[in-house]
Design a protein around this motif. Structure first.
Motif, PDB file in Angstrom:
ATOM      1  N   ASP A 141      -4.642  -7.048  -4.718  1.00 55.23           N
ATOM      2  CA  ASP A 141      -3.453  -6.501  -4.053  1.00 55.23           C
ATOM      3  C   ASP A 141      -2.661  -7.603  -3.363  1.00 55.23           C
ATOM      4  O   ASP A 141      -1.458  -7.719  -3.520  1.00 55.23           O
ATOM      5  N   ILE A 142      -3.383  -8.437  -2.592  1.00 53.83           N
ATOM      6  CA  ILE A 142      -2.716  -9.478  -1.819  1.00 53.83           C
ATOM      7  C   ILE A 142      -1.901 -10.397  -2.731  1.00 53.83           C
ATOM      8  O   ILE A 142      -0.754 -10.742  -2.442  1.00 53.83           O
ATOM      9  N   LEU A 143      -2.490 -10.793  -3.859  1.00 54.31           N
ATOM     10  CA  LEU A 143      -1.812 -11.723  -4.754  1.00 54.31           C
ATOM     11  C   LEU A 143      -0.783 -11.032  -5.649  1.00 54.31           C
ATOM     12  O   LEU A 143      -0.132 -11.675  -6.461  1.00 54.31           O
ATOM     13  N   GLY A 144      -0.691  -9.701  -5.520  1.00 52.02           N
ATOM     14  CA  GLY A 144       0.326  -9.005  -6.288  1.00 52.02           C
ATOM     15  C   GLY A 144      -0.040  -8.734  -7.729  1.00 52.02           C
ATOM     16  O   GLY A 144       0.795  -8.283  -8.514  1.00 52.02           O
ATOM     17  N   ILE A 145      -1.303  -9.014  -8.100  1.00 51.55           N
ATOM     18  CA  ILE A 145      -1.707  -8.800  -9.493  1.00 51.55           C
ATOM     19  C   ILE A 145      -1.610  -7.316  -9.848  1.00 51.55           C
ATOM     20  O   ILE A 145      -1.111  -6.941 -10.909  1.00 51.55           O
ATOM     21  N   ASN A 146      -2.085  -6.479  -8.907  1.00 45.25           N
ATOM     22  CA  ASN A 146      -2.074  -5.047  -9.186  1.00 45.25           C
ATOM     23  C   ASN A 146      -0.666  -4.482  -9.291  1.00 45.25           C
ATOM     24  O   ASN A 146      -0.395  -3.597 -10.095  1.00 45.25           O
ATOM     25  N   GLN A 147       0.254  -5.019  -8.463  1.00 43.52           N
ATOM     26  CA  GLN A 147       1.634  -4.540  -8.519  1.00 43.52           C
ATOM     27  C   GLN A 147       2.235  -4.839  -9.897  1.00 43.52           C
ATOM     28  O   GLN A 147       2.899  -3.990 -10.479  1.00 43.52           O
ATOM     29  N   VAL A 148       1.924  -6.041 -10.389  1.00 46.34           N
ATOM     30  CA  VAL A 148       2.428  -6.419 -11.702  1.00 46.34           C
ATOM     31  C   VAL A 148       1.867  -5.488 -12.771  1.00 46.34           C
ATOM     32  O   VAL A 148       2.583  -4.950 -13.607  1.00 46.34           O
ATOM     33  N   LEU A 149       0.543  -5.266 -12.691  1.00 48.81           N
ATOM     34  CA  LEU A 149      -0.108  -4.402 -13.677  1.00 48.81           C
ATOM     35  C   LEU A 149       0.480  -3.002 -13.641  1.00 48.81           C
ATOM     36  O   LEU A 149       0.765  -2.399 -14.673  1.00 48.81           O
ATOM     37  N   GLU A 150       0.676  -2.495 -12.417  1.00 50.31           N
ATOM     38  CA  GLU A 150       1.170  -1.128 -12.303  1.00 50.31           C
ATOM     39  C   GLU A 150       2.595  -1.002 -12.833  1.00 50.31           C
ATOM     40  O   GLU A 150       2.930  -0.026 -13.502  1.00 50.31           O
ATOM     41  N   SER A 151       3.399  -2.013 -12.544  1.00 44.67           N
ATOM     42  CA  SER A 151       4.776  -1.940 -13.026  1.00 44.67           C
ATOM     43  C   SER A 151       4.806  -2.046 -14.549  1.00 44.67           C
ATOM     44  O   SER A 151       5.743  -1.584 -15.194  1.00 44.67           O
ATOM     45  N   ALA A 152       3.766  -2.653 -15.124  1.00 43.73           N
ATOM     46  CA  ALA A 152       3.692  -2.707 -16.581  1.00 43.73           C
ATOM     47  C   ALA A 152       3.038  -1.459 -17.147  1.00 43.73           C
ATOM     48  O   ALA A 152       2.708  -1.399 -18.323  1.00 43.73           O
ATOM     49  N   GLY A 153       2.781  -0.501 -16.274  1.00 44.18           N
ATOM     50  CA  GLY A 153       2.212   0.757 -16.727  1.00 44.18           C
ATOM     51  C   GLY A 153       0.725   0.706 -16.973  1.00 44.18           C
ATOM     52  O   GLY A 153       0.160   1.596 -17.596  1.00 44.18           O
ATOM     53  N   MET A 154       0.061  -0.341 -16.432  1.00 40.31           N
ATOM     54  CA  MET A 154      -1.386  -0.426 -16.637  1.00 40.31           C
ATOM     55  C   MET A 154      -2.129  -0.038 -15.362  1.00 40.31           C
ATOM     56  O   MET A 154      -1.541   0.047 -14.284  1.00 40.31           O
ATOM     57  N   ARG A 155      -3.411   0.200 -15.515  1.00 38.52           N
ATOM     58  CA  ARG A 155      -4.193   0.598 -14.350  1.00 38.52           C
ATOM     59  C   ARG A 155      -4.453  -0.606 -13.449  1.00 38.52           C
ATOM     60  O   ARG A 155      -4.662  -1.713 -13.949  1.00 38.52           O
ATOM     61  N   PRO A 156      -4.411  -0.406 -12.137  1.00 40.51           N
ATOM     62  CA  PRO A 156      -4.700  -1.532 -11.247  1.00 40.51           C
ATOM     63  C   PRO A 156      -6.154  -1.982 -11.406  1.00 40.51           C
ATOM     64  O   PRO A 156      -7.017  -1.198 -11.772  1.00 40.51           O
ATOM     65  N   LEU A 157      -6.367  -3.265 -11.132  1.00 39.76           N
ATOM     66  CA  LEU A 157      -7.710  -3.822 -11.231  1.00 39.76           C
ATOM     67  C   LEU A 157      -8.507  -3.439  -9.992  1.00 39.76           C
ATOM     68  O   LEU A 157      -8.118  -3.779  -8.884  1.00 39.76           O
ATOM     69  N   SER A 158      -9.592  -2.721 -10.165  1.00 37.32           N
ATOM     70  CA  SER A 158     -10.508  -2.584  -9.043  1.00 37.32           C
ATOM     71  C   SER A 158     -11.914  -2.376  -9.578  1.00 37.32           C
ATOM     72  O   SER A 158     -12.419  -1.275  -9.633  1.00 37.32           O
ATOM     73  N   PRO A 159     -12.515  -3.475 -10.018  1.00 40.26           N
ATOM     74  CA  PRO A 159     -13.861  -3.383 -10.579  1.00 40.26           C
ATOM     75  C   PRO A 159     -14.855  -2.859  -9.546  1.00 40.26           C
ATOM     76  O   PRO A 159     -14.694  -3.084  -8.348  1.00 40.26           O
ATOM     77  N   GLY A 160     -15.873  -2.152 -10.023  1.00 42.80           N
ATOM     78  CA  GLY A 160     -16.890  -1.637  -9.108  1.00 42.80           C
ATOM     79  C   GLY A 160     -17.948  -2.681  -8.774  1.00 42.80           C
ATOM     80  O   GLY A 160     -18.798  -2.458  -7.949  1.00 42.80           O
ATOM     81  N   TRP A 161     -17.887  -3.843  -9.437  1.00 41.06           N
ATOM     82  CA  TRP A 161     -18.852  -4.935  -9.234  1.00 41.06           C
ATOM     83  C   TRP A 161     -20.283  -4.416  -9.298  1.00 41.06           C
ATOM     84  O   TRP A 161     -20.659  -3.802 -10.272  1.00 41.06           O
ATOM     85  N   THR A 162     -21.052  -4.621  -8.214  1.00 43.81           N
ATOM     86  CA  THR A 162     -22.466  -4.250  -8.298  1.00 43.81           C
ATOM     87  C   THR A 162     -22.697  -2.751  -8.364  1.00 43.81           C
ATOM     88  O   THR A 162     -23.807  -2.298  -8.578  1.00 43.81           O
ATOM     89  N   THR A 163     -21.640  -1.936  -8.162  1.00 49.60           N
ATOM     90  CA  THR A 163     -21.837  -0.490  -8.233  1.00 49.60           C
ATOM     91  C   THR A 163     -21.425   0.078  -9.586  1.00 49.60           C
ATOM     92  O   THR A 163     -21.446   1.283  -9.790  1.00 49.60           O
TER      93      THR A 163
END
Lengths: 330, 271, 419
Positions: A141-163
């Motif tokens: 979010d801070i780096l704006g990666i998710n905003q870019v993804l969302e504006s491109a119509g893709m799902r935001p990145l939020s991996p569950g990592w160890t979960t």
């Protein structure tokens, strides 16, 4: 009567005797005892050292447990990920520092520093960093990666990592064809996504150690060798790839062995970061042993798993030791 | 500055930031107060540095910190001294079969300790040192012997045999040679083993949690894990606790790390 | 060498560090896993009562942090195995008490204490049965928790036009879940970093689907885990899993309780230790949250108890017995349970001191069939409990009902009670 001549000639042995005795008891004796426990009926708090019938039943049961199968898979996957990353990054750092550069000592110490910390300390911190609600995911979010993804119509990145319970690149299909009985596996054979953060944390901790080992090796490669390679017209990249890295093979082997014995018995880091994980995605044999022995009081089962761990280590360590000492004695 | 240098510096700098991140997280969150520490702001600097977390963590961990110190110092010293003696014999007083014995001894370094855990616990109970710090010291000394022997042996191998021979010609026995000739030369090797054993033993978790069940007598790593596992403790306290538990080994590395690196670089831990 | 001269001193210091208690003073050691929040505060009321009566005795509270006994169990287990027991320790009734501590002969009978204090009249006979073998009681029960309660966020449901009555069926619950899903709200709260939390939802669904008699049959071998009723229960449990919050694997049970309070999810099938948690978060019962029996389990009380033992060969038996006597005291039980959020084990506690939920729980306990919990170790031996946890860990991810049921049936046979 002890022959005094024998003593004089073997004074060295006399000196070693206490250590040898302790090793005989604490290493070999205890391993034998553990193995014995694994064959008994001891599976409650009441000690029962009668032998099981059939003798190997505990091992048969254990190998059929989906949890133990997952543990074996996880150890294999973790070992490959971790050793690949740690050796690659450690070698990279060593090569970067293999030159006259200001602050070389500082960088060297900084990269080695994580090695000084305990897995528990770093595990506690890494658990935060790989928390799906925050940590690394905040950066997307801070780096704006998710905003870019969302504006491109893709799902935001939020991996569950160890979960994340997912197992990717499953090879069950292949195994079912390639192995007799391969279709009977009760688990997915592939890469549990949840193991990746743990491999990253372990790499962070030990890649500095790898770097130090390689720096030792690089220091031993003389200027003449490098100059000769350069005269051949090799660029720096090619010089490392085709001359220097092959020369470092013995170091690579020693380092890989040491890392391997870390990865086969990894316990604290997983214990502090994720525990068994969703669907046993991050469970490892060491945790299995600990839980069976000290929580479920299934002592024979815990002992059996520990013997499997030992055998896995021996498969790698014994040939290495034999090879090393053979080549030394001749 | 050339472009190549620029790329080099950039890569090193970037790696440095990545390597520092976990340490950054634990330090800055340790300095936050209970009201401002939260997962959502974990990357941000504290508005005002607070020592509250450290005070609370110190109150909870200081007895265990003391346990760790009381355990690690004799354990590291003893295993180093035994390792020096063994390494001396294995390098300078070889006999038929000594290499085989060395390999058998070294094997103890590579075993997963799970495979000896249960017999170990029962043995310690049998000799009545289970649950005590001396019992834990004994455990660490015994399982440390293999690696300290390895380090000293690798070190002594590089000391010319002529020195030992000269001393024996002068009439010094094996023990005397060790005291008078070898030991004074051994300082670098002692630095490596002491640092190596200090960190290994300090950072141990498995033996601590299984050999010493009493929370009052447990080393700091176990106390820290309990702290982070109990939901009622605020994160700033856990992070401050992590800093506190890490500090002794960190100080040793910052102060003496170059000896260790030198030792490592010269191949101290190679079979 | 100066270093060598220092060694004996250092070793001496190590020895002193290990035994810095003086033996002259009277002491008693009690071992629990209550270290956090309301649990620790509740325990303190008991310990304070003892300290008040015996100020000269050093009361050692050897509690271990780490939640749910997960860190405590290994420690206690190795101490017992090594013949180094605390004077008294915490455990649940039923199989855990019997298999772990009575069978291997680690605990002493408390019959004299029960008789001297008239406890045979003051505790329910069914409860005394649960802690006895061959007429000898081995545990003093401090409190009773109800495991099969379905908590809900009242304002959140009201917002969606849902009002819960005195009872809720599974179909009604699933209907509400569908409704909430269309509003993007997960119906079921869950935090299963500790797998036992989802285990509670499983055993609540199990007892709600098969009923108390057949549930009990599972533990005496008259009902199999592959029975169609049990299969139906597993299906039902799976349907509830479909509606849980996506981040359940990252949360602990108490973080899920916070989610419920915050209105991020609507229902929470969980034991009533959640009650203490919700109250502590500043929520008001019957206003911010409500409760109902887990669907299908209205007439059943899934019982979780906490009690304390007397070690056989306890180092300080006199002091330990006094501590146990105080734990059975009426006022001590009332004070303890008010904070713990549970009800008294004694039958003569002052009902008026407790709030609406706990009074509801008392009524349910009085009228319903109390059945033992398997998740908290009362219904089945520890080995089966571990196997169930492992099977749940797999099921939550793989969702294979048949494999789940077959594993349980196999493990029940291995543990010696299954068909």
């Amino acid at each position: 009567m002890v022959n005094p001549h024998w003593l004089v000639r073997n004074k060295g042995l006399l000196f070693l005797l206490p250590s040898l005795l302790l090793t005989a008891i604490f290493v070999y004796g205890f391993i034998g005892t553990s193995f014995f426990y694994s064959l008994t009926n001891w599976r409650t708090l009441a000690v029962d050292l009668s032998l099981r019938d059939p003798l190997w039943q505990t091992y048969t049961d254990m190998l059929a447990m989906p949890r133990f199968q997952a543990d074996l898979r996880n150890t294999l996957v973790f070992t490959v990920l971790f050793i690949g990353l740690a050796v690659g990054i450690g070698l990279g750092l060593a090569i970067l520092l293999d030159r006259q550069i200001a602050g070389r000592g500082f960088f060297r110490s900084a990269f080695l520093f994580p090695y000084a910390l305990s897995f528990i300390v770093t595990g506690v911190v890494w658990r935060w960093i790989f928390n799906p609600e925050t940590g690394i995911n905040l950066f997307f979010d801070i780096l704006g990666i998710n905003q870019v993804l969302e504006s491109a119509g893709m799902r935001p990145l939020s991996p569950g990592w160890t979960t994340d319970p997912e197992v990717v690149l499953s090879v069950n299909q292949v195994l079912a064809h390639a192995l007799p009985g391969g279709a009977t596996f009760q688990i997915e054979w592939g890469i549990p996504v949840a193991l990746i953060p743990i491999a990253i944390a372990a790499t962070w901790q030990l890649s500095g150690f790898v770097m130090a080992m390689y720096l030792g090796g690089l220091g031993g490669i003389s200027r003449q060798v490098r100059d000769a390679a350069r005269i051949d017209g090799a660029g720096e990249f090619r010089m490392y790839r085709s001359v220097i890295i092959p020369m470092l093979t013995p170091i690579t082997i020693s380092t890989a062995i040491i890392l391997l014995h870390v990865s086969l018995k990894i316990f604290d880091l997983v214990f502090a970061m994720s525990g068994v994980g969703p669907g046993f995605a991050t469970d490892v044999p060491a945790i299995f042993v600990f839980e069976m022995m000290f929580k479920a009081a299934r002592y024979n089962l815990g002992a059996a798993a520990s013997i499997v761990m030992l055998i896995a280590s021996c498969l790698i360590i014994v040939p290495y030791l034999v090879h090393t000492f053979r080549s030394r004695e001749t | 500055m050339s472009l190549k240098r620029g790329i080099l510096w950039f890569t090193l700098g970037f790696a440095l930031i990545l390597y520092a991140l976990p340490v950054y997280v634990m330090t800055i969150n340790g300095f936050k107060d209970a009201s401002s520490v939260s997962l959502a702001t974990m990357w941000q600097l504290p508005g005002r540095a607070s020592l509250g977390g450290f005070a609370e963590a110190w109150a909870m961990l200081s007895p265990n910190l003391r346990n760790s110190l009381v355990m690690v110092i004799p354990a590291a010293l003893l295993s180093s001294i035994i390792g020096a003696l063994n390494g001396y014999v294995f390098s300078k007083w070889r006999f038929r079969g000594s290499e085989v014995l060395f390999a058998l001894l070294l094997f103890g370094f590579f075993i997963p300790y799970q495979a000896i855990l249960l017999p170990l616990v029962r043995f310690l109970q049998w000799i009545s040192v289970y649950g005590t710090l001396p019992g834990l010291v004994l455990t660490h000394v015994v399982y440390g012997i293999s690696v300290t022997t390895l380090i000293f042996r690798n070190f002594y191998v590089n000391i010319p045999g002529s020195i030992v021979e000269a001393a024996t010609v002068d009439g010094a026995g094996m023990v005397e040679t060790f005291w008078r000739v070898m030991l004074p030369l051994s300082l670098p090797a002692f630095a490596v083993t002491l640092i190596f054993q200090f960190t290994n033993i300090w950072n141990d978790f498995l033996f601590g949690i299984t050999v010493v069940p009493n929370p009052r007598a447990q080393p700091v790593t176990i106390a820290l894990n309990n702290l982070s596992g109990s939901f009622s403790v605020d994160w700033n306290v856990v992070m401050a606790g992590a800093v506190i538990a890490a500090l002794p080994t960190a100080v040793v590395y910052i102060g003496l790390g170059k000896f260790f690196v030198r030792g490592l670089v010269s191949g101290a831990i190679k079979a | 060498m100066r270093i060598l001269k220092l060694l004996p001193l250092l070793l001496l210091a190590a020895c002193q560090g290990a035994s810095d208690q003086t033996d002259t003073e009277k002491q008693v050691e009690v071992f629990t896993w209550w270290t956090s929040g309301s649990e620790a505060t509740a325990l303190e009321t008991v310990l304070d009562a003892y300290r008040g009566a015996y100020p000269e005795v050093d009361l050692i509270n050897a509690s271990v942090a780490g939640g749910g006994g997960s860190a405590a169990r290994p420690i206690l287990q190795t101490r017992l195995l090594g013949g180094n027991p605390p004077d008294s320790w915490q455990t649940h009734h039923g199989a855990e008490l019997m298999e772990y501590y009575v069978n291997p002969d680690f605990v002493a009978s408390l019959r004299d204490l029960y008789e001297a204090e008239g406890w045979y009249e003051l505790f329910a006979p069914s409860l005394i049965d649960m802690v006895s073998r061959d007429g000898e009681p081995y545990l003093v029960i401090l409190n009773l928790h109800r495991s099969n309660t379905l908590w809900y966020n009242k304002p959140l449901l009201a917002e969606h036009g849902v009002v819960i009555g005195d009872s809720l069926s599974l179909e009604e619950l699933l209907g509400i879940a569908e409704l909430l899903q269309s509003a993007n709200i997960p119906a079921m709260c869950m935090g299963d970093t500790g797998i036992w939390a989802t285990g509670i939802m499983f055993e609540n669904t199990l007892v709600g689907t098969v009923g108390p008699e057949r549930y009990l049959g599972l533990w005496d071998g008259t009902v199999s885990f592959t029975d169609p009723d049990v299969m139906a229960a597993i299906e039902n449990y799976g349907r509830l899993l479909d509606y849980q919050n996506a981040d359940h694997a990252a949360l602990s049970w108490d973080q899920a309780a916070k989610k419920l309070g915050d209105g991020d999810c609507a229902f929470y099938s969980m034991g009533d230790w959640v009650y203490g948690e919700l109250i502590q978060n500043g929520l008001e019962e019957n206003v911010d949250f409500g409760w109902v029996a887990h669907p299908g389990s209205d007439g059943t009380f899934l019982l979780v108890t906490d009690g304390f033992t007397l070690a056989k060969g306890a180092p300080n038996p006199t002091e330990a017995l006094e501590l146990l006597r105080i734990m059975g005291d009426r006022v001590v039980q009332e004070d303890f349970n008010l904070i713990k959020g549970s009800i008294c084990a004694r039958t003569d506690c002052d009902r008026s001191r407790f709030g609406p939920y706990l009074q509801w729980s008392m009524d349910k306990y009085a009228e319903g069939a109390a059945v033992p919990t398997v998740i908290h170790g009362s219904a089945a031996p520890p080995a089966f409990q571990q196997a169930l946890n492992d099977a749940l860990t797999n099921f939550v991810v793989q969702r294979d009902p048949l494999a789940f049921a077959e594993t349980l049936a196999r493990e029940a046979r291995a543990a010696g009670f299954g068909q």
